[in-house]
Design a protein around this motif. Structure first.
Motif: not given
Length: 450
Positions: A183, A226, A229-230
């Protein structure tokens, strides 16, 4: 490019791809689409396996508003034709000049990505396998700065094709991030205002989030939520549907900030329903596990399963001398595990049904084997959603063979072995054993297995 990992098969695939690509480069998009529809027509005529799969998926997608048989058959055929057209168009898209591509797909909608960037936000573009799905990374060059847009991709097994695909997708300034790389890099890219396309409609396996999708329980990727958000990014869904031969509508639909995975998937559902034949329905996203048909191989809360509006459908037969109390214990435990379950039970002398989720079906155990296919098909069509598996504990091998011919892989029985069976159990001797049978058909992953 040369690669020591490339086998003879890899090199042959690479050569054939380049040959097809060169041919497509010599024709216009309308001709390409017409050729693709012809290939789709041929595939529809020759591939019974994929006809059954596409029909199954479309029955799930339309279960809330079932289509008449003739309309469903026409939709299946059009899905093949449009699938062939979109596939060849996607190949041509990778090599045609961007300004010519813009005549087929108006890139105006992509300006929202640049607007988000100027406001200090990156954008996660939630995509589906729909329409001309290769167009986004090409059209971005017309409205976005090079290097400010890209996508998450799965590396191909063929190293030559993987290199070529990356070269094609990055030739106009797009950036690619491998799913294998984690990520960190994509999140940084988003925080810097980048626009990142991520496929969200595929089955996510054991790492996915269990939830209804198009009404039926499956696993969905949490990656979109995800990433947003990140990367402190906004989320938009991408709509790509055919408007006429060789032309597509491109639209982006913003979602509320901090949208959850269920909210993102609900938005993608709406996109898919906008043009069902443009969707790539050739992936068996809702397949039942052959060994554990009650399981998703990830944690599934019964409350989540209860929200499904399209059931998990299993055919159940039991030995003529089976204890009805034991069978009822089995059914009760199965419904505890999967509240979305619907059981199609073959009648025995002692069979009863006090639960509306258990449907009784008359049948003749002594009927010729040639009638097995008709019986399975009749049960299958007794509900808008298709069957998912067979618990033939009465040992009906002709029905098991019929289920296998229909493409089913979850076919369980008592004291059986070899094809067409997928798993065998020893017959239970008491109600507790029957209830334990339900647990044996449900795999609960351990801490490091989910």
């Amino acid at each position: 490019m040369t690669d020591s990992r490339a086998s003879l098969r890899h090199r042959l695939e690479h050569f054939l791809y380049l040959t097809v690509e060169a041919g497509l480069d010599r024709i216009d998009m309308a001709t390409c689409v017409a050729l693709g529809r012809g290939l789709g027509r041929l595939a529809h005529a020759l591939s019974g396996r994929y006809r059954r799969l596409v029909e199954r998926n479309l029955r799930i997608a339309t279960a809330h508003d079932p289509l008449p048989p003739e309309a469903l058959e026409a939709l299946v055929k059009e899905t093949f034709l449009r699938g062939g057209a979109n596939f060849l168009a996607s190949l041509k898209t990778q090599v045609m000049p961007v300004d010519l591509l813009a005549r087929q797909i108006d890139p105006e909608a992509l300006k929202i990505l640049d607007r988000n960037r100027r406001e200090g936000f990156g954008t996660v573009v939630a995509m589906a396998h729909m329409g001309n799905w290769e167009a986004l990374t090409r059209l971005g060059a017309l409205v976005l700065e090079p290097g400010s847009y890209g996508g998450v991709y799965r590396p191909l097994d063929n190293p030559l094709m993987d290199w070529l695909t990356r070269e094609r997708r990055t030739s106009t300034g797009a950036r690619l991030f491998s799913r294998k790389d984690g990520y960190y890099a994509p999140s940084t890219f988003l925080r810097e205002g980048g626009a990142l396309a991520v496929l969200g409609d595929q089955r996510a396996g054991a790492r996915g989030t269990a939830m209804p999708f198009l009404g039926k329980i499956t696993t969905c990727p949490p990656l979109l939520e995800l990433m947003a958000k990140r990367g402190r990014a906004r989320i938009v869904t991408l709509e790509m549907r055919t408007t006429t031969y060789g032309k597509w509508l491109l639209a982006l639909h913003p979602l509320p900030e901090k949208s959850s995975t269920p909210e993102i998937m609900a938005a993608l559902e709406k996109i898919l329903r906008s043009s069902l034949p443009d969707v790539f329905w050739f992936h068996d996203r809702w397949r039942a596990n052959a060994q554990h048909p009650l399981s998703l191989f990830t944690r599934l809360d019964p409350e989540t399963a209860a929200r499904a509006t399209v059931p998990l459908r299993l055919v159940l037969s039991t030995p003529a001398d089976a204890s009805e109390g034991g069978v009822q214990a089995l059914l009760a435990r199965m419904f505890e595990i999967r509240p979305d379950l619907r059981v199609e039970r073959l009648i025995t002398p002692s069979a009863r049904s006090d639960d509306p989720r258990v449907m009784l079906h008359e049948w003749d155990a002594d009927a010729p084997e040639t009638l097995a296919d008709a019986l399975v098909r009749r049960i299958d069509l007794s509900h808008p959603a298709p069957l998912d598996g067979f618990l033939l504990f009465g040992g009906e091998r002709p029905l098991a063979m019929a289920a296998r011919r229909m493409g089913h892989k979850a076919i369980l029985g008592f004291s059986v072995k070899g094809r067409p069976w997928s798993r065998s159990f020893e017959p239970p001797t008491d109600p507790a054993g029957w209830a334990a049978l339900a647990d044996a058909m449900n795999f609960l992953p351990g801490r490091h297995q989910s």
